[in-house]
Design an enzyme around this catalytic site. Sequence first.
Site, mmCIF file in Angstrom:
data_model
loop_
_atom_site.group_PDB
_atom_site.id
_atom_site.type_symbol
_atom_site.label_atom_id
_atom_site.label_comp_id
_atom_site.label_asym_id
_atom_site.label_seq_id
_atom_site.Cartn_x
_atom_site.Cartn_y
_atom_site.Cartn_z
ATOM 1 N N LYS A 13 0.774 -1.035 0.209
ATOM 2 C CA LYS A 13 0.395 0.160 -0.298
ATOM 3 C C LYS A 13 0.597 1.384 -0.192
ATOM 4 O O LYS A 13 0.391 2.595 -0.793
ATOM 5 C CB LYS A 13 -0.403 -0.106 1.524
ATOM 6 C CG LYS A 13 -1.984 -1.150 1.172
ATOM 7 C CD LYS A 13 -2.663 -0.966 2.437
ATOM 8 C CE LYS A 13 -1.868 -1.086 3.916
ATOM 9 N NZ LYS A 13 -1.063 -2.788 4.019
ATOM 10 N N ARG A 88 -9.386 1.308 8.396
ATOM 11 C CA ARG A 88 -9.012 -0.087 8.987
ATOM 12 C C ARG A 88 -9.891 -0.888 9.593
ATOM 13 O O ARG A 88 -10.484 -2.255 9.618
ATOM 14 C CB ARG A 88 -8.231 0.122 9.715
ATOM 15 C CG ARG A 88 -6.452 -0.788 9.304
ATOM 16 C CD ARG A 88 -5.213 -0.209 10.362
ATOM 17 N NE ARG A 88 -4.557 -1.001 9.885
ATOM 18 C CZ ARG A 88 -3.482 -0.047 9.640
ATOM 19 N NH1 ARG A 88 -3.238 0.172 8.752
ATOM 20 N NH2 ARG A 88 -2.310 -1.361 9.278
ATOM 21 N N ARG A 127 11.486 -5.684 5.398
ATOM 22 C CA ARG A 127 11.679 -4.626 4.959
ATOM 23 C C ARG A 127 12.586 -3.638 5.584
ATOM 24 O O ARG A 127 12.920 -3.940 7.090
ATOM 25 C CB ARG A 127 10.281 -3.700 5.065
ATOM 26 C CG ARG A 127 10.038 -2.619 5.196
ATOM 27 C CD ARG A 127 8.189 -1.649 5.241
ATOM 28 N NE ARG A 127 8.142 -2.638 6.333
ATOM 29 C CZ ARG A 127 6.733 -2.457 6.341
ATOM 30 N NH1 ARG A 127 5.832 -2.106 5.025
ATOM 31 N NH2 ARG A 127 5.953 -2.544 7.309
ATOM 32 N N ARG A 160 11.142 -1.803 11.097
ATOM 33 C CA ARG A 160 10.534 -1.252 12.130
ATOM 34 C C ARG A 160 10.177 -2.506 13.091
ATOM 35 O O ARG A 160 10.003 -3.692 13.257
ATOM 36 C CB ARG A 160 9.142 -1.017 11.374
ATOM 37 C CG ARG A 160 8.760 -0.241 10.487
ATOM 38 C CD ARG A 160 7.813 0.357 9.932
ATOM 39 N NE ARG A 160 5.985 -0.235 9.950
ATOM 40 C CZ ARG A 160 5.551 -0.652 9.832
ATOM 41 N NH1 ARG A 160 5.012 -0.150 8.411
ATOM 42 N NH2 ARG A 160 4.359 -1.481 9.831
ATOM 43 N N ARG A 171 -0.763 -8.480 13.754
ATOM 44 C CA ARG A 171 -0.980 -8.186 12.933
ATOM 45 C C ARG A 171 -2.006 -8.529 11.307
ATOM 46 O O ARG A 171 -3.077 -8.230 11.277
ATOM 47 C CB ARG A 171 0.004 -7.162 11.733
ATOM 48 C CG ARG A 171 0.713 -6.261 13.080
ATOM 49 C CD ARG A 171 1.941 -5.559 12.288
ATOM 50 N NE ARG A 171 2.120 -4.984 10.908
ATOM 51 C CZ ARG A 171 2.499 -4.981 10.569
ATOM 52 N NH1 ARG A 171 4.190 -5.233 10.521
ATOM 53 N NH2 ARG A 171 2.766 -4.192 9.261
HETATM 54 P P1 AP5 Z 1 4.593 -1.483 2.043
HETATM 55 O O1 AP5 Z 1 4.817 -0.938 0.817
HETATM 56 O O2 AP5 Z 1 5.616 -1.079 3.134
HETATM 57 O O3 AP5 Z 1 3.544 -2.693 2.453
HETATM 58 P P2 AP5 Z 1 2.264 -1.837 3.185
HETATM 59 O O4 AP5 Z 1 1.311 -2.475 2.532
HETATM 60 O O5 AP5 Z 1 2.233 -0.121 3.265
HETATM 61 O O6 AP5 Z 1 2.697 -2.361 4.829
HETATM 62 P P3 AP5 Z 1 2.828 -1.761 6.402
HETATM 63 O O7 AP5 Z 1 3.528 -3.075 7.354
HETATM 64 O O8 AP5 Z 1 3.474 -0.492 6.670
HETATM 65 O O9 AP5 Z 1 0.871 -1.504 6.706
HETATM 66 P P4 AP5 Z 1 0.342 -2.039 7.759
HETATM 67 O O10 AP5 Z 1 -0.928 -1.059 7.388
HETATM 68 O O11 AP5 Z 1 0.300 -2.847 8.372
HETATM 69 O O12 AP5 Z 1 1.322 -0.940 9.085
HETATM 70 P P5 AP5 Z 1 1.127 0.635 9.635
HETATM 71 O O13 AP5 Z 1 2.166 1.514 9.294
HETATM 72 O O14 AP5 Z 1 -0.456 0.740 8.204
HETATM 73 O O15 AP5 Z 1 6.020 -3.035 1.282
HETATM 74 C C1 AP5 Z 1 5.988 -3.668 2.005
HETATM 75 C C2 AP5 Z 1 7.836 -4.183 1.743
HETATM 76 O O16 AP5 Z 1 7.439 -5.115 0.688
HETATM 77 C C3 AP5 Z 1 8.217 -3.347 1.384
HETATM 78 O O17 AP5 Z 1 9.854 -3.654 1.500
HETATM 79 C C4 AP5 Z 1 8.473 -2.725 0.123
HETATM 80 O O18 AP5 Z 1 9.761 -2.771 -0.649
HETATM 81 C C5 AP5 Z 1 7.846 -4.355 -0.562
HETATM 82 N N1 AP5 Z 1 7.352 -4.357 -1.553
HETATM 83 C C6 AP5 Z 1 6.591 -3.962 -1.717
HETATM 84 N N2 AP5 Z 1 6.028 -3.828 -3.053
HETATM 85 C C7 AP5 Z 1 6.606 -5.405 -3.917
HETATM 86 C C8 AP5 Z 1 6.161 -5.873 -4.894
HETATM 87 N N3 AP5 Z 1 4.720 -5.329 -5.745
HETATM 88 N N4 AP5 Z 1 7.321 -6.729 -5.100
HETATM 89 C C9 AP5 Z 1 7.543 -7.022 -4.410
HETATM 90 N N5 AP5 Z 1 8.211 -6.497 -3.023
HETATM 91 C C10 AP5 Z 1 7.598 -5.406 -2.646
HETATM 92 O O19 AP5 Z 1 0.071 0.358 10.556
HETATM 93 C C11 AP5 Z 1 1.328 -0.276 11.956
HETATM 94 C C12 AP5 Z 1 -0.070 0.004 12.654
HETATM 95 O O20 AP5 Z 1 -0.041 1.598 12.887
HETATM 96 C C13 AP5 Z 1 -0.705 -0.533 13.009
HETATM 97 O O21 AP5 Z 1 -0.507 -2.050 13.229
HETATM 98 C C14 AP5 Z 1 -1.850 0.005 13.950
HETATM 99 O O22 AP5 Z 1 -1.531 -0.629 15.375
HETATM 100 C C15 AP5 Z 1 -1.518 0.925 13.995
HETATM 101 N N6 AP5 Z 1 -2.295 2.183 13.238
HETATM 102 C C16 AP5 Z 1 -2.313 1.943 11.592
HETATM 103 N N7 AP5 Z 1 -3.332 3.231 10.492
HETATM 104 C C17 AP5 Z 1 -4.606 2.335 11.842
HETATM 105 C C18 AP5 Z 1 -5.448 2.362 11.759
HETATM 106 N N8 AP5 Z 1 -6.436 3.375 10.740
HETATM 107 N N9 AP5 Z 1 -6.521 2.367 12.486
HETATM 108 C C19 AP5 Z 1 -5.708 1.866 13.859
HETATM 109 N N10 AP5 Z 1 -4.655 1.165 14.288
HETATM 110 C C20 AP5 Z 1 -3.470 2.238 13.387
#
Ligand code: AP5
Length: 218
Positions: A13, A88, A127, A160, A171
């Site tokens: 994402k 979410r 990552r 992270r 997660r």
């Molecule tokens: P990346 O693009 O970083 O993936 P992502 O989908 O953004 O993953 P996240 O882990 O950031 O999502 P998340 O939703 O769990 O975490 P968030 O920060 O929102 O890609 C991942 C890896 O793969 C990278 O190394 C990239 O280079 C690689 N990659 C990408 N595309 C690829 C491809 N096509 N081929 C190969 N490799 C590839 O949330 C973290 C925490 O914050 C949550 O757990 C929660 O506690 C809190 N939080 C955040 N938002 C909320 C909310 N709305 N409500 C409540 N709590 C929240």
Amino acid sequence: MQLIMLGPPGAGKGTQAKLLSDRYNIPQVSTGDILRKAVAEGTKLGLEAKSHMDSGGLVPDKLVIDIIRDRLADADCANGFILDGFPRTRAQAEGLHEQLQALGKDIDLVIDISVELDDLVSRLTGRRSCKDCGEVYHLTYSPPSKEDICDKCGGSLYLRDDDKEETIKRRFAVYKEQSAQLKGYYQDLGAFFQISGNGAIDDIFEAIVKEIESISNK
Ligand code: AP5
């Protein structure tokens, strides 16, 4: 243009949101990035969010809905934004709907990225993120030129806290229980695009752009 990125942890994402932000010159609004910054700065929000994030759980709806309300009121969101990691839960989706109505805006497209579980685990454990500018790398798929150093700003790269295997499992469980159902919610509202996140980053990006252009031309 208002876009939402959906998908499990590690689906890509953030990677795609960043590319879309550059292409369309609208900000990527990532609740995860906003919360990590608050934790790093030790603000009241950060202190409240930290334990939820460390355990792989969700930060309470009210806190994130308020974050989004404030962020969407910023001037750089006037011409659109890309929501990454929000909503979410059903309550967050409904909160967003109310906020958009108040702003006189609609969601143009919801992009749901799907990836198999085994691939997600290796994406997250491999990552590395820059401590200074937030740029994201992968040890195998998109490594930095110099080990542990950001190509963009020279900052140091880190794993992270929530990308450790035990937290990743929680997660995924939370995603399944609370976030996966949003697909149905947005499918019913229309303007929903599902895409496989397996494949080259650029190919996925071009497929998303093609979909955006096709709805913009309607
Ligand atoms: P990346 O693009 O970083 O993936 P992502 O989908 O953004 O993953 P996240 O882990 O950031 O999502 P998340 O939703 O769990 O975490 P968030 O920060 O929102 O890609 C991942 C890896 O793969 C990278 O190394 C990239 O280079 C690689 N990659 C990408 N595309 C690829 C491809 N096509 N081929 C190969 N490799 C590839 O949330 C973290 C925490 O914050 C949550 O757990 C929660 O506690 C809190 N939080 C955040 N938002 C909320 C909310 N709305 N409500 C409540 N709590 C929240």
